[in-house]
Scaffold this motif. Structure first.
Motif, PDB file in Angstrom:
ATOM      1  N   GLY A   1       0.815  -1.207   0.000  1.00 22.68           N
ATOM      2  CA  GLY A   1       0.000   0.000   0.000  1.00 22.68           C
ATOM      3  C   GLY A   1       0.841   1.245   0.000  1.00 22.68           C
ATOM      4  N   LEU A   2       0.208   2.354   0.314  1.00 23.39           N
ATOM      5  CA  LEU A   2       0.856   3.653   0.374  1.00 23.39           C
ATOM      6  C   LEU A   2       1.133   4.010   1.826  1.00 23.39           C
ATOM      7  CD1 LEU A   2       1.711   6.395  -0.918  1.00 23.39           C
ATOM      8  CD2 LEU A   2      -0.684   7.092  -0.681  1.00 23.39           C
ATOM      9  N   VAL A   3       2.353   4.421   2.099  1.00 19.98           N
ATOM     10  CA  VAL A   3       2.730   4.797   3.459  1.00 19.98           C
ATOM     11  C   VAL A   3       3.641   6.008   3.406  1.00 19.98           C
ATOM     12  CG1 VAL A   3       4.708   3.221   3.499  1.00 19.98           C
ATOM     13  CG2 VAL A   3       3.615   3.890   5.656  1.00 19.98           C
ATOM     14  N   ARG A  13      12.377  -7.295  -4.301  1.00 17.85           N
ATOM     15  CA  ARG A  13      11.650  -6.123  -4.766  1.00 17.85           C
ATOM     16  C   ARG A  13      12.235  -5.650  -6.092  1.00 17.85           C
ATOM     17  NH1 ARG A  13      13.578  -1.675  -0.219  1.00 17.85           N
ATOM     18  NH2 ARG A  13      15.743  -1.408  -0.963  1.00 17.85           N
ATOM     19  N   GLN A  14      11.379  -4.982  -6.837  1.00 21.23           N
ATOM     20  CA  GLN A  14      11.820  -4.427  -8.112  1.00 21.23           C
ATOM     21  C   GLN A  14      11.186  -3.061  -8.299  1.00 21.23           C
ATOM     22  OE1 GLN A  14      11.106  -6.900 -11.569  1.00 21.23           O
ATOM     23  NE2 GLN A  14      12.757  -5.891 -12.674  1.00 21.23           N
ATOM     24  N   ALA A  47       8.616   0.039  -4.434  1.00 21.29           N
ATOM     25  CA  ALA A  47       8.857  -1.026  -5.407  1.00 21.29           C
ATOM     26  C   ALA A  47       7.693  -2.011  -5.365  1.00 21.29           C
ATOM     27  CB  ALA A  47      10.153  -1.766  -5.083  1.00 21.29           C
ATOM     28  N   VAL A  48       7.701  -2.925  -6.311  1.00 19.38           N
ATOM     29  CA  VAL A  48       6.824  -4.092  -6.217  1.00 19.38           C
ATOM     30  C   VAL A  48       7.595  -5.163  -5.454  1.00 19.38           C
ATOM     31  CG1 VAL A  48       5.545  -5.867  -7.458  1.00 19.38           C
ATOM     32  CG2 VAL A  48       5.660  -3.533  -8.368  1.00 19.38           C
ATOM     33  N   THR A  69       3.265  -7.352  -4.808  1.00 16.78           N
ATOM     34  CA  THR A  69       2.396  -6.361  -4.169  1.00 16.78           C
ATOM     35  C   THR A  69       3.137  -5.029  -4.150  1.00 16.78           C
ATOM     36  OG1 THR A  69       1.056  -5.865  -2.205  1.00 16.78           O
ATOM     37  CG2 THR A  69       3.183  -6.921  -1.815  1.00 16.78           C
ATOM     38  N   GLN A  70       2.425  -3.968  -4.486  1.00 12.70           N
ATOM     39  CA  GLN A  70       3.045  -2.644  -4.602  1.00 12.70           C
ATOM     40  C   GLN A  70       3.191  -1.997  -3.240  1.00 12.70           C
ATOM     41  OE1 GLN A  70       4.114  -0.842  -7.517  1.00 12.70           O
ATOM     42  NE2 GLN A  70       4.962   0.535  -5.960  1.00 12.70           N
ATOM     43  N   VAL A  71       4.392  -1.488  -2.997  1.00 10.70           N
ATOM     44  CA  VAL A  71       4.658  -0.672  -1.805  1.00 10.70           C
ATOM     45  C   VAL A  71       5.130   0.699  -2.290  1.00 10.70           C
ATOM     46  CG1 VAL A  71       6.132  -0.355   0.209  1.00 10.70           C
ATOM     47  CG2 VAL A  71       5.221  -2.625  -0.322  1.00 10.70           C
ATOM     48  N   THR A  72       4.433   1.722  -1.864  1.00 10.76           N
ATOM     49  CA  THR A  72       4.778   3.093  -2.239  1.00 10.76           C
ATOM     50  C   THR A  72       5.002   3.906  -0.983  1.00 10.76           C
ATOM     51  OG1 THR A  72       3.425   2.946  -4.250  1.00 10.76           O
ATOM     52  CG2 THR A  72       4.072   5.139  -3.515  1.00 10.76           C
TER      53      THR A  72
END
Length: 123
Positions: A10-12, A38-39, A91-92, A117-120
């Motif tokens: 998620g977005l953090v 991660r990429q 990254a994903v 899973t997307q981390v933003t």
């Protein structure tokens, strides 16, 4: 058929925390190692954390002291606790497993990947 399914991205905001989960399903006997990669856009996939079946963990310097990998064998789930997140952690994130399926001859393991899973990390 073994499947890995990630969740928890998620977005953090910078400095915040997230916990990713990777649930392994299917007929699993054991595993040799589980890991998170991660990429980021335009970059190669990189290892973030690894845990062996003996519980040994390793991390690259970029996340050491901030990220923690753990596993719950009863739930066939691996976690990645990410603290003090930075924008460069965006990254994903992919779950990886070196898993021995039930019935595998000579305990041969196979590599499995989750869908990501997307981390933003952004303010």
């Amino acid at each position: 058929q073994v499947q890995l399914v990630e969740s928890g991205g998620g977005l953090v905001q910078p400095g915040g925390s997230l916990r990713l989960s990777c649930a392994a399903s299917g007929s699993i006997f054991s595993f040799y190692s589980m890991a998170w990669y991660r990429q980021a856009p335009g970059k190669e996939r990189e290892l973030v954390a690894r845990i062996t079946h003996t519980g040994k963990t390793n991390y690259p310097d970029s996340v050491k002291g901030r990220f923690t990998i753990s596993n719950d064998n009863a739930k066939n789930t691996v976690y990645l606790q990410m603290n003090s997140l930075k924008p460069e952690d965006t990254a994903v994130y992919y779950c990886y497993g070196d898993i021995v399926p039930n019935g595998s001859a000579y305990y041969t393991s196979y590599e499995y990947w989750g869908q990501g899973t997307q981390v933003t990390v952004s303010s």
